[in-house]
Design a protein around this motif. Structure first.
Motif, PDB file in Angstrom:
ATOM      1  N   UNK A 109       0.843  -1.180   0.000  1.00 56.60           N
ATOM      2  CA  UNK A 109       0.000   0.000   0.000  1.00 56.60           C
ATOM      3  C   UNK A 109       0.883   1.237   0.000  1.00 56.60           C
ATOM      4  N   UNK A 110       0.465   2.248  -0.691  1.00 58.96           N
ATOM      5  CA  UNK A 110       1.228   3.483  -0.800  1.00 58.96           C
ATOM      6  C   UNK A 110       0.691   4.265  -1.974  1.00 58.96           C
ATOM      7  N   UNK A 111       1.431   5.285  -2.385  1.00 58.32           N
ATOM      8  CA  UNK A 111       0.993   6.159  -3.470  1.00 58.32           C
ATOM      9  C   UNK A 111       2.093   6.226  -4.520  1.00 58.32           C
ATOM     10  N   UNK A 112       1.723   5.947  -5.757  1.00 53.86           N
ATOM     11  CA  UNK A 112       2.665   5.990  -6.869  1.00 53.86           C
ATOM     12  C   UNK A 112       2.239   7.043  -7.875  1.00 53.86           C
ATOM     13  N   UNK A 113       3.213   7.763  -8.421  1.00 55.73           N
ATOM     14  CA  UNK A 113       2.986   8.658  -9.550  1.00 55.73           C
ATOM     15  C   UNK A 113       3.744   8.093 -10.743  1.00 55.73           C
ATOM     16  N   UNK A 144      -1.182  -0.614  -9.019  1.00 56.43           N
ATOM     17  CA  UNK A 144      -2.534  -0.637  -8.472  1.00 56.43           C
ATOM     18  C   UNK A 144      -2.925  -2.042  -8.024  1.00 56.43           C
ATOM     19  N   UNK A 145      -2.543  -3.036  -8.806  1.00 57.13           N
ATOM     20  CA  UNK A 145      -2.835  -4.424  -8.432  1.00 57.13           C
ATOM     21  C   UNK A 145      -2.152  -4.813  -7.123  1.00 57.13           C
ATOM     22  N   UNK A 146      -1.033  -4.170  -6.824  1.00 55.03           N
ATOM     23  CA  UNK A 146      -0.293  -4.467  -5.588  1.00 55.03           C
ATOM     24  C   UNK A 146      -0.846  -3.709  -4.387  1.00 55.03           C
ATOM     25  N   UNK A 147      -1.882  -2.906  -4.599  1.00 51.28           N
ATOM     26  CA  UNK A 147      -2.503  -2.197  -3.492  1.00 51.28           C
ATOM     27  C   UNK A 147      -2.214  -0.717  -3.428  1.00 51.28           C
ATOM     28  N   UNK A 148      -1.400  -0.210  -4.366  1.00 47.19           N
ATOM     29  CA  UNK A 148      -1.066   1.213  -4.356  1.00 47.19           C
ATOM     30  C   UNK A 148      -2.206   2.041  -4.935  1.00 47.19           C
ATOM     31  N   UNK A 149      -2.274   3.280  -4.487  1.00 43.16           N
ATOM     32  CA  UNK A 149      -3.106   4.277  -5.140  1.00 43.16           C
ATOM     33  C   UNK A 149      -2.222   4.989  -6.158  1.00 43.16           C
ATOM     34  N   UNK A 150      -2.689   5.079  -7.386  1.00 42.24           N
ATOM     35  CA  UNK A 150      -1.838   5.545  -8.478  1.00 42.24           C
ATOM     36  C   UNK A 150      -2.424   6.792  -9.127  1.00 42.24           C
ATOM     37  N   UNK A 166      -7.472   1.473  -7.763  1.00 45.77           N
ATOM     38  CA  UNK A 166      -7.539   2.907  -7.452  1.00 45.77           C
ATOM     39  C   UNK A 166      -6.531   3.668  -8.306  1.00 45.77           C
ATOM     40  N   UNK A 167      -7.045   4.321  -9.350  1.00 45.17           N
ATOM     41  CA  UNK A 167      -6.198   5.005 -10.320  1.00 45.17           C
ATOM     42  C   UNK A 167      -6.862   6.320 -10.710  1.00 45.17           C
ATOM     43  N   UNK A 181      -4.784  14.697  -1.863  1.00 46.47           N
ATOM     44  CA  UNK A 181      -5.763  13.600  -1.871  1.00 46.47           C
ATOM     45  C   UNK A 181      -5.310  12.418  -1.034  1.00 46.47           C
ATOM     46  N   UNK A 182      -4.023  12.083  -1.105  1.00 49.13           N
ATOM     47  CA  UNK A 182      -3.542  10.840  -0.497  1.00 49.13           C
ATOM     48  C   UNK A 182      -2.598  11.042   0.682  1.00 49.13           C
ATOM     49  N   UNK A 183      -2.056  12.251   0.823  1.00 44.55           N
ATOM     50  CA  UNK A 183      -1.237  12.547   1.992  1.00 44.55           C
ATOM     51  C   UNK A 183       0.223  12.176   1.904  1.00 44.55           C
TER      52      UNK A 183
END
Length: 246
Positions: free
Chosen positions: A3-7, A24-30, A54-55, A78-80
């Protein structure tokens, strides 16, 4: 799961799209950027929604530092946080005549465009995300090319731009250490839409590789994800070309 945030820059097509979906499949918000490929970006979002992922797509030309800053700030609001940056956005405009040996055929505007997107755009994204990546002890993965190693590619400016991106990788790894890890995935021939109309050339390249099979965008995306989440790797270049440069 990570989980985390990727750009991801240039996430609407090809390697970028596969990378968006892999994180996204690994749980990240992208959050991913696109410039001209609006329809393809919408398709990527639609595909992610079908998979329950979540994209979010943001129009941002990486040549424009203000646009990149705005995208990053919106992601943080949005994601912090931001945990990973993948610098994938790149262009390779055609050069009149198509011959790398014809130096007179390479106009200045091609140089300006290629270097602005492929190199300065990556720097814009790294600079904008650096404070947040330092806070999360995150990672940057740049998408290079074997053209930057061999000097041979779709055009001379493209090959030079990828060599410069490789240099930027080394410099950023030093500048952002120890908090941020920076490495580079270096693809060879990857079966993307860029090869449409060039299938005969693609087939010759495929036959010259040791594995004899084209590398897919998903293959590259998996390697990007592995590098981004590997805590003990930085300032490294990993070639993924099926043995094309062996």
């Amino acid at each position: 799961m990570h989980e985390g945030v990727a750009i991801v820059t240039g996430g609407g097509t090809g390697i970028g799209r596969a990378t968006v979906l892999r994180f996204a499949e690994a749980g990240a918000q992208v959050v991913f950027s696109y410039s001209r490929s609006e329809r393809e970006a919408e398709d990527t979002v639609a595909e992610s929604e079908r998979r329950g992922l979540r994209v979010r797509a943001v129009r941002a030309d990486v040549r424009d530092a203000h646009a990149v800053d705005a995208m990053v700030h919106a992601a943080v609001r949005e994601h912090g946080r931001i945990d990973w940056l993948v610098n994938n956005a790149a262009v390779s405009p055609p050069v009149p005549g198509g011959s790398a040996s014809d130096l007179e055929a390479i106009p200045d505007d091609v140089w300006d465009t290629v270097l602005a997107v492929n190199v300065r755009g990556a720097f814009h994204a790294a600079r904008a995300t650096a404070p947040y990546l330092r806070a999360s002890r995150g990672a940057i993965v740049n998408i290079g090319s074997i053209a930057g190693l061999t000097g041979e590619g779709s055009s001379l400016p493209y090959a030079v731009s990828k060599a410069a991106l490789h240099g930027l990788t080394k410099s950023l790894a030093r500048a952002l250490a120890p908090e941020v890890r920076v490495s580079c995935v270096v693809p060879g021939f990857v079966m993307t839409r860029w090869w449409a109309g060039r299938e005969d050339v693609a087939e010759r390249v495929r036959k010259r590789s040791l594995l004899g099979e084209p590398t897919t965008p998903e293959d590259v995306a998996q390697l990007v994800y592995n590098l981004a989440t590997q805590r003990a790797v930085t300032s490294q270049f990993v070639v993924i070309d099926g043995g094309q440069t062996a």
